[in-house]
Design a protein around this motif. Structure first.
Motif, PDB file in Angstrom:
ATOM      1  N   CYS A 298       0.844  -1.200   0.000  1.00 12.30           N
ATOM      2  CA  CYS A 298       0.000   0.000   0.000  1.00 12.30           C
ATOM      3  C   CYS A 298       0.878   1.249   0.000  1.00 12.30           C
ATOM      4  CB  CYS A 298      -0.905  -0.021   1.228  1.00 12.30           C
ATOM      5  SG  CYS A 298      -1.888   1.484   1.405  1.00 12.30           S
TER       6      CYS A 298
ATOM      7  N   CYS B 249       0.179   3.032   3.717  1.00 10.87           N
ATOM      8  CA  CYS B 249       0.619   2.486   4.998  1.00 10.87           C
ATOM      9  C   CYS B 249       1.705   1.420   4.867  1.00 10.87           C
ATOM     10  CB  CYS B 249      -0.570   1.927   5.770  1.00 10.87           C
ATOM     11  SG  CYS B 249      -1.309   0.484   4.994  1.00 10.87           S
TER      12      CYS B 249
ATOM     13  N   CYS C 108      -4.754   0.451   0.241  1.00  9.00           N
ATOM     14  CA  CYS C 108      -5.617  -0.505   0.935  1.00  9.00           C
ATOM     15  C   CYS C 108      -6.981   0.156   1.210  1.00  9.00           C
ATOM     16  CB  CYS C 108      -4.961  -0.988   2.230  1.00  9.00           C
ATOM     17  SG  CYS C 108      -4.958   0.210   3.583  1.00  9.00           S
TER      18      CYS C 108
ATOM     19  N   CYS D  27      -6.702   3.177   3.539  1.00 10.52           N
ATOM     20  CA  CYS D  27      -6.041   4.390   3.030  1.00 10.52           C
ATOM     21  C   CYS D  27      -6.781   5.014   1.845  1.00 10.52           C
ATOM     22  CB  CYS D  27      -4.600   4.062   2.635  1.00 10.52           C
ATOM     23  SG  CYS D  27      -3.565   3.608   4.052  1.00 10.52           S
TER      24      CYS D  27
HETATM   25 ZN   LIG Z   1      -2.904   1.344   3.491  1.00  9.03          ZN
END
Ligand SMILES: [Zn+2]
Length: 120
Positions: free
Chosen positions: A74, A77, A104, A107
């Motif tokens: 991701c 993150c 993700c 996010c």
């Molecule tokens: Zn993420």
């Protein structure tokens, strides 16, 4: 010779493929069709059908996690992204599932291109 967007080919080194893919990703990010391309790859990822190489400025997450060729993380993150087709397993297994744009599901609502432009 592979095109910029194709995955590593034949005798090409991993480093050469990565350099080629960086150039492909940069071209994608400047392309006016980026969002349409992202919608297209998401469509196939939800069906667990990956697209080879670079598409919409990233690697497809479908199958990448499992064949270990490209582990996609991701951009928000850093979590390892599971394919969009794994959506239904998320809560049970605690997976970080891809929601598009290499983000993700946690996010994406904050960091997608649409969210950063102020409209979704
Ligand atoms: Zn993420």
């Amino acid at each position: 010779m592979p095109t910029l967007w194709e995955s590593q080919r034949g005798r090409e080194s991993k480093e050469a493929a990565q350099a080629r893919h960086l150039e492909a990703k940069l071209l994608c990010l400047r392309c006016p069709l980026l969002d349409a391309c992202e919608a297209m790859v998401c469509h196939y990822e939800k069906l667990d059908q990956g697209i080879d190489g670079v598409v919409a400025g990233r690697y497809s997450t479908a199958e990448r996690l499992y064949n270990k060729t490209y582990i996609v993380r991701c951009l928000g993150c850093g979590a390892t992204l599971h394919p969009q087709c794994a959506q239904t397993r998320r809560n049970r297994e605690g997976l970080r599932v891809h929601a598009g744009e290499q983000l993700c599901t946690d996010c994406y609502p904050r960091m997608s291109r649409a969210a950063r432009k102020g409209h979704r």
